[in-house]
Design a protein around this motif. Sequence first.
Motif, short mmCIF file in Angstrom:
data_model
loop_
_atom_site.label_atom_id
_atom_site.label_comp_id
_atom_site.label_asym_id
_atom_site.label_seq_id
_atom_site.Cartn_x
_atom_site.Cartn_y
_atom_site.Cartn_z
N GLU A 91 0.85 -1.19 0.00
CA GLU A 91 0.00 0.00 0.00
C GLU A 91 0.89 1.25 0.00
N THR A 92 0.76 2.05 -1.06
CA THR A 92 1.54 3.29 -1.20
C THR A 92 0.60 4.39 -1.70
N PRO A 93 -0.17 4.97 -0.80
CA PRO A 93 -1.20 5.93 -1.22
C PRO A 93 -0.67 7.28 -1.69
N ASP A 94 0.62 7.56 -1.42
CA ASP A 94 1.16 8.85 -1.83
C ASP A 94 2.63 8.68 -2.22
N ALA A 95 3.20 9.75 -2.80
CA ALA A 95 4.58 9.71 -3.28
C ALA A 95 5.57 9.45 -2.14
N GLU A 96 5.30 9.99 -0.98
CA GLU A 96 6.19 9.81 0.16
C GLU A 96 6.29 8.34 0.57
N SER A 97 5.16 7.66 0.64
CA SER A 97 5.18 6.24 1.01
C SER A 97 5.83 5.40 -0.08
N ALA A 98 5.63 5.77 -1.35
CA ALA A 98 6.27 5.03 -2.44
C ALA A 98 7.78 5.19 -2.39
N GLU A 99 8.26 6.39 -2.10
CA GLU A 99 9.70 6.62 -2.01
C GLU A 99 10.29 5.88 -0.82
N ARG A 100 9.60 5.89 0.31
CA ARG A 100 10.07 5.15 1.49
C ARG A 100 10.16 3.66 1.17
N MET A 101 9.14 3.14 0.49
CA MET A 101 9.15 1.73 0.09
C MET A 101 10.38 1.44 -0.77
N MET A 102 10.62 2.29 -1.76
CA MET A 102 11.73 2.05 -2.68
C MET A 102 13.09 2.16 -1.99
N GLU A 103 13.22 2.99 -0.96
CA GLU A 103 14.48 3.05 -0.21
C GLU A 103 14.80 1.68 0.38
N ILE A 104 13.78 0.98 0.82
CA ILE A 104 13.96 -0.36 1.39
C ILE A 104 14.16 -1.39 0.28
N VAL A 105 13.34 -1.32 -0.76
CA VAL A 105 13.41 -2.28 -1.86
C VAL A 105 14.77 -2.25 -2.55
N ARG A 106 15.32 -1.08 -2.75
CA ARG A 106 16.58 -0.93 -3.51
C ARG A 106 17.78 -1.60 -2.83
N GLN A 107 17.60 -2.11 -1.63
CA GLN A 107 18.71 -2.75 -0.93
C GLN A 107 18.93 -4.20 -1.37
N VAL A 108 18.03 -4.72 -2.19
CA VAL A 108 18.18 -6.07 -2.75
C VAL A 108 17.85 -5.99 -4.25
N PRO A 109 18.28 -6.99 -5.02
CA PRO A 109 17.92 -6.98 -6.45
C PRO A 109 16.41 -7.16 -6.63
N TYR A 110 15.83 -6.33 -7.46
CA TYR A 110 14.42 -6.48 -7.83
C TYR A 110 14.33 -6.37 -9.34
N SER A 111 13.27 -6.92 -9.89
CA SER A 111 13.16 -6.98 -11.36
C SER A 111 12.20 -5.95 -11.94
N MET A 112 11.24 -5.49 -11.16
CA MET A 112 10.23 -4.56 -11.68
C MET A 112 9.49 -3.94 -10.51
N ALA A 113 9.19 -2.65 -10.61
CA ALA A 113 8.41 -1.98 -9.57
C ALA A 113 7.46 -0.98 -10.23
N GLN A 114 6.17 -1.11 -9.94
CA GLN A 114 5.14 -0.26 -10.52
C GLN A 114 4.25 0.27 -9.41
N ARG A 115 3.92 1.55 -9.50
CA ARG A 115 2.97 2.16 -8.56
C ARG A 115 1.69 2.50 -9.31
N TYR A 116 0.57 2.08 -8.77
CA TYR A 116 -0.74 2.30 -9.38
C TYR A 116 -1.40 3.51 -8.77
N ARG A 117 -1.57 4.54 -9.57
CA ARG A 117 -2.31 5.72 -9.16
C ARG A 117 -3.55 5.80 -10.04
#
Length: 124
Positions: A91-117
């Motif tokens: 759940e990422t209802p705003d840009a701030e939560s999406a950026e916080r999520m990505m700060e954590i995600v970027r610490q491991v390899p990921y293949s794709m990340a999409q945010r639905y607005r």
Amino acid sequence: MISTIGHTFYPTGYSLVMFPDGADANATGDRLSSEMPDSNVFLLEPATILHQITPTVADADNPLPSAGTEGATVRAYTKLALDGHHGLLVETPDAESAERMMEIVRQVPYSMAQRYRALVIEDL
């Protein structure tokens, strides 16, 4: 989490991140749950993606081709799931939560990340 038009997977207010390694997805999900306690976090096994998300594109281009990218995005998830990738629906209802999520995600390899607005699928 299905769009009104086309009935394709479209979880507005959420992001879907795909990981090549299930252990990385699981550990990242645990970390997101603890560091973002106000956000719902769901681990999606490849089978879940293939059985619940993939079928939503069956009629995405019927009777007319879709003007959006939601069908192509689901097909990309399907290809990754067939290769064993796991997903996290966060759940990422705003840009701030999406950026916080990505700060954590970027610490491991990921293949794709999409945010639905509303009306937009954003690459993260």
